[in-house]
Design an enzyme around this catalytic site. Structure first.
Site, PDB file in Angstrom:
ATOM      1  N   HIS A  47      -0.582  -1.549  -2.435  1.00  0.00           N
ATOM      2  CA  HIS A  47      -0.451  -0.084  -2.321  1.00  0.00           C
ATOM      3  C   HIS A  47      -0.232   0.352  -0.871  1.00  0.00           C
ATOM      4  CE1 HIS A  47      -5.076   0.130  -1.964  1.00  0.00           C
ATOM      5  NE2 HIS A  47      -4.656   0.772  -0.895  1.00  0.00           N
ATOM      6  N   GLU A  80      -0.938   3.444  -5.923  1.00  0.00           N
ATOM      7  CA  GLU A  80      -1.309   2.211  -6.613  1.00  0.00           C
ATOM      8  C   GLU A  80      -0.110   1.669  -7.400  1.00  0.00           C
ATOM      9  OE1 GLU A  80      -3.903   0.770  -5.788  1.00  0.00           O
ATOM     10  OE2 GLU A  80      -5.787   1.814  -6.212  1.00  0.00           O
TER      11      GLU A  80
HETATM   12  C1  GLP Z   1      -6.971   2.327   1.740  1.00  0.00           C
HETATM   13  C2  GLP Z   1      -6.032   3.327   2.395  1.00  0.00           C
HETATM   14  C3  GLP Z   1      -4.737   2.667   2.794  1.00  0.00           C
HETATM   15  C4  GLP Z   1      -5.026   1.397   3.564  1.00  0.00           C
HETATM   16  C5  GLP Z   1      -5.787   0.442   2.690  1.00  0.00           C
HETATM   17  C6  GLP Z   1      -6.074  -0.891   3.345  1.00  0.00           C
HETATM   18  O1  GLP Z   1      -6.656   2.114   0.426  1.00  0.00           O
HETATM   19  N1  GLP Z   1      -5.753   4.441   1.563  1.00  0.00           N
HETATM   20  O2  GLP Z   1      -3.969   3.567   3.587  1.00  0.00           O
HETATM   21  O3  GLP Z   1      -3.825   0.814   3.979  1.00  0.00           O
HETATM   22  O4  GLP Z   1      -7.018   1.076   2.373  1.00  0.00           O
HETATM   23  O5  GLP Z   1      -7.219  -0.790   4.135  1.00  0.00           O
HETATM   24  P1  GLP Z   1      -7.727  -1.880   5.150  1.00  0.00           P
HETATM   25  O6  GLP Z   1      -6.899  -1.738   6.351  1.00  0.00           O
HETATM   26  O7  GLP Z   1      -9.161  -1.510   5.384  1.00  0.00           O
HETATM   27  O8  GLP Z   1      -7.584  -3.196   4.484  1.00  0.00           O
END
Ligand code: GLP
Length: 263
Positions: free
Chosen positions: A138, A143
């Site tokens: 995503h 999603e």
């Molecule tokens: C969430 C956010 C996304 C982000 C993702 C991954 O779902 N809405 O924008 O890219 O988390 O997060 P992380 O960087 O903590 O793995």
């Protein structure tokens, strides 16, 4: 799509921060598209450092965030409004009225989404958008099977995404089911997009997004259709890419004029 593989999280963050710095220097009134999550934290620290140590000026910059949890106020420590305040807004000279994030406490979701699209239209397009990626591919909170033509709207999180984000909440019951997110078509309107990913747990999503078919099952694969999309990742996140050596070869052999253009 350009794939840039760097040694580790630090180097990857430096590269992205340098690109943003260059954008702000070149265009002080730039419109930035920003993301949350663990991945961009270091990048934000570096932007704050540029402001403190080099007077990088955010006074005319405008910011649009990708998404927000429904039901969380800006005071909730797991809200994205809170995250942005902590990690960037409170530390640089961005004007409060030039920082936009969907309102998670809205009573009228449809109107909030329409208004957000209207704001992007009014102030945009976004000049430079940073994205992270979920383990299911995503972007924002789009999603799998999100319409590739989607605009800002409500989405229901998958259980996997909720659990991945559980660490930011004190109990799993507190993790919202619903969010507002920029749509995939909204994100694609940005003039330039940088997707960041770090670590082994993102390797499969990156391989599918970069080398898999264009499919709504992997929302990040839509970046294959964007004219200026860069995927800037560390070696672990790159570990499942089939053409890894070729991407490194391309990067090492960039003509000088192109190197300068990037940084
Ligand atoms: C969430 C956010 C996304 C982000 C993702 C991954 O779902 N809405 O924008 O890219 O988390 O997060 P992380 O960087 O903590 O793995």
């Amino acid at each position: 799509m350009e794939v840039i593989i760097l040694k580790d999280y630090e180097q990857m963050s430096q590269k992205v921060a340098a690109r943003f710095k260059k954008m702000i220097l070149h265009k002080p009134e730039a419109v930035l598209g920003l993301a949350t999550g663990g991945t961009p934290r270091r990048f934000y620290e570096m932007l704050c450092d540029f402001h403190v140590k080099e007077n990088l000026d955010f006074a005319k910059v405008k910011v649009f965030n990708l998404d927000e949890y429904l039901g969380l106020s800006a005071e909730h420590p797991a809200s994205y409004a809170y995250y942005m305040q902590e990690n960037l807004f409170s530390q640089v000279n961005l004007h409060k009225d030039q920082c936009f994030i969907p309102n998670g406490m809205t009573n009228d979701v449809a109107k909030e989404c329409q208004d957000y699209e209207a704001l992007i239209k009014e102030h945009g397009p976004v000049d430079l958008q940073v994205l992270g990626i979920g383990r299911d591919g995503h972007i924002g909170f789009n999603e799998p099977v999100s319409s590739l033509s989607s605009r800002t709207r409500i989405k229901t999180l998958t259980e996997q995404t909720r659990q991945d984000n559980a660490k930011y909440f004190s109990s799993s019951e507190q993790i919202p089911l619903h969010v507002i997110t920029m749509g995939i078509a909204t994100i694609l309107q940005a003039q330039e997009i940088i997707l960041m990913a770090s670590g082994q747990e993102k390797a499969q999503a990156i391989a599918k997004a970069v080398e898999g078919p264009l499919t709504a099952m992997v929302p990040a694969s839509v970046l294959q259709t964007h004219q200026r999309a860069k995927v800037i990742i560390d070696e672990s996140a790159a570990s499942q890419l089939t053409n890894k050596d070729y991407y490194q070869w391309v990067y090492e052999n960039k003509p000088n004029w192109q190197k300068k253009e990037f940084l």
